[in-house]
Design an enzyme around this catalytic site. Structure first.
Site, PDB file in Angstrom:
ATOM      1  N   CYS A 140       0.838  -1.208   0.000  1.00  0.00           N
ATOM      2  CA  CYS A 140       0.000   0.000   0.000  1.00  0.00           C
ATOM      3  C   CYS A 140       0.866   1.248   0.000  1.00  0.00           C
ATOM      4  O   CYS A 140       1.345   1.690   1.051  1.00  0.00           O
ATOM      5  CB  CYS A 140      -0.924  -0.015   1.217  1.00  0.00           C
ATOM      6  SG  CYS A 140      -1.979   1.435   1.290  1.00  0.00           S
ATOM      7  N   CYS A 143      -0.432   4.097   2.063  1.00  0.00           N
ATOM      8  CA  CYS A 143      -0.248   3.955   3.526  1.00  0.00           C
ATOM      9  C   CYS A 143       1.201   4.215   3.923  1.00  0.00           C
ATOM     10  O   CYS A 143       1.467   4.839   4.942  1.00  0.00           O
ATOM     11  CB  CYS A 143      -0.575   2.538   4.009  1.00  0.00           C
ATOM     12  SG  CYS A 143      -1.906   1.741   3.164  1.00  0.00           S
ATOM     13  N   ASP A 144       2.130   3.679   3.163  1.00  0.00           N
ATOM     14  CA  ASP A 144       3.517   3.611   3.634  1.00  0.00           C
ATOM     15  C   ASP A 144       4.501   4.490   2.868  1.00  0.00           C
ATOM     16  O   ASP A 144       5.666   4.589   3.261  1.00  0.00           O
ATOM     17  CB  ASP A 144       4.004   2.150   3.577  1.00  0.00           C
ATOM     18  CG  ASP A 144       3.181   1.267   4.497  1.00  0.00           C
ATOM     19  OD1 ASP A 144       2.748   1.768   5.540  1.00  0.00           O
ATOM     20  OD2 ASP A 144       2.948   0.095   4.156  1.00  0.00           O
TER      21      ASP A 144
END
Ligand code: NDP
Length: 314
Positions: A140, A143-144
Site C-alpha cells: 500500500c 499507507c507507507d
C-alpha cells in the site's frame, strides 16, 4: 444444532468488519435486528493499513484509517451490535437458518447473512518478500509511501493501481523503479501516459523479481529481464507490490455465484445473492469502485434488504 451452536438462530450475522460490515451493523442494529459481527482476521479491514483518508465525506480535515474504523465500531456498538473476534471458516447455505462455522470450532446459525469479507492484496509469493514485509515491503503506497520520503523505491505491477501508486510515490520519493512483467502495461492509456511522462519514474518491461534483497530492511531487489535472460540488481529501500487484490470468498465457493476473479455476484442494483437471505456488500462484490464510501453505501443496502427479507418472512 450442535451443543456449541448459539441457542437460537441469529436474525442477522455479519462476516467482516470494514466500512461495509460496520455500516450494515449500524443499520441492522437500529432496525432492531440485534446483529452479531465476526470481525475476520483483519479487524477493520483494509483501512487499518491506510494513513489519511481524505475522500470520505464528513471529515473536512481527513482522518486516519484506523481512527475511522474505531469510530465505525463505536457507532455500531452504541446501537447494540455484538462485535466478536473470529473468522468464518465454512458455511452451509443450503437451507435456512444458515450455518456458519467460526474458527473451525463454533457453529453459529443465522436467518440472514451479510457477507462483507472484503478483498486482500495479492503478493508475489517470494520468501524474501514475506520476510521483509513491514520492513520495506508494502502492498500500500498510500499507507507507507511517507516512510520513504526522498528515498529510492521499487513498485511491481502494470495495472491502474500500480500506475496510480507509482505516481503517488514519485511525489515523495527520489526515484521510482516500476517493474512490469510483460512487454506492455495493462493500465488504461491515460494512467500509462502519466507514468511514462514522469521523469522520476523509470519503467522496466519484461522484468521479473527473483528476490527482495536485505537482511533487516529492504536494500534492493534482484531482477531478471525475461526477454534477454539478463539478471540485474536495483538498490532501493522500499519495495511496493501493486499486482491486484483477491476477494475473500473461498468459503463460499460452490454455494454462491462469483465472477472469474472470485468476486461475489449480486443482483444489479441490490446486494442480494442468488440465495434469499444472503447479502454481499463492499469490496467482496465490487472490483470496480473499491472505496470506503461505496462499501459503506452497499453495507447500508444489505442491512435494509435483510430487514425487509425478515419482515416478509413473518
Ligand atoms: P489489475 O489486475 O488490473 O493489474 C494487476 C497488474 O499486476 C497487471 O499488470 C499484472 O500483470 C500484474 N501482476 C499480476 N500478478 C503479477 C505477478 N505475480 N508478478 C508481477 N506482476 C503481476 O489490478 P489493479 O489493482 O491494478 O486494478 C484492479 C481494478 O481496479 C482494475 O479494473 C483497474 O482498472 C481498477 N483501478 C482503477 C483506478 C483508476 O481508474 N483510478 C485505480 C486503481 C485501480 P499482467 O498484465 O501481466 O497480468
Amino acid at each position: 444444532m450442535s451443543e456449541s451452536a448459539e441457542q437460537h438462530a441469529l436474525p442477522c450475522l455479519i462476516l467482516g468488519s470494514g466500512p461495509a460490515g460496520y455500516t450494515a451493523a449500524i443499520y441492522a442494529a437500529r432496525a432492531g435486528l440485534t446483529p452479531v459481527m465476526y470481525t475476520g482476521p483483519e479487524p477493520g479491514g483494509q483501512l487499518m493499513i491506510t494513513n489519511d483518508v481524505e475522500n470520505y465525506p464528513g471529515y473536512p480535515e481527513g482522518i486516519m484509517g484506523p481512527q475511522m474504523m474505531e469510530d465505525f465500531k463505536k457507532q455500531a456498538q452504541r446501537f447494540g451490535t455484538d462485535v466478536r473476534f473470529g473468522m468464518g471458516t465454512s458455511v452451509d447455505l443450503s437451507s435456512r437458518p444458515f450455518k456458519v462455522t467460526i474458527d473451525q470450532a463454533q457453529e453459529v446459525w443465522a436467518e440472514t447473512l451479510i457477507i462483507t469479507t472484503g478483498a486482500s492484496a495479492k503478493w508475489l509469493g517470494l520468501e524474501s518478500e514475506q520476510r521483509l514485509n513491514g520492513r520495506g515491503v508494502s502492498a500500500c503506497a498510500v499507507c507507507d509511501g511517507f516512510f520513504f520520503k526522498n528515498q529510492d523505491v521499487i513498485i511491481v505491477g502494470g495495472g491502474d493501481t500500480a500506475c496510480e501508486e507509482a505516481t503517488y510515490l514519485s511525489k515523495l520519493c527520489s526515484s521510482v523503479h516500476m517493474l512490469v512483467r510483460k512487454d506492455s502495461m495493462r493500465a488504461s492509456q491515460i494512467m500509462q501516459k502519466r507514468v511514462l511522462d514522469n521523469p522520476k519514474i523509470k519503467v522496466y518491461f519484461n522484468t521479473e523479481t527473483l528476490e527482495v534483497l536485505g537482511d533487516d530492511t529492504v536494500t534492493g531487489a534482484r531482477l531478471k529481464n525475461s526477454a534477454t535472460g539478463e539478471e540485474f540488481t536495483i538498490e532501493a529501500t522500499g519495495f511496493f507490490v501493486a499486482i491486484g487484490h483477491r476477494p475473500n470468498t473461498d468459503i463460499f465457493k460452490g454455494q454462491l455465484d462469483m465472477d472469474e476473479n472470485g468476486y461475489l455476484k449480486t443482483i444489479p442494483g441490490a446486494t442480494s445473492t442468488k440465495i434469499p437471505g444472503v447479502f454481499a456488500a463492499g469490496d467482496v462484490q465490487d472490483s470496480v469502485y473499491r472505496q470506503a464510501v461505496t462499501a459503506a453505501g452497499t453495507g447500508c443496502m444489505a442491512a435494509l434488504e435483510a430487514e425487509r427479507f425478515l419482515a416478509a418472512q413473518e
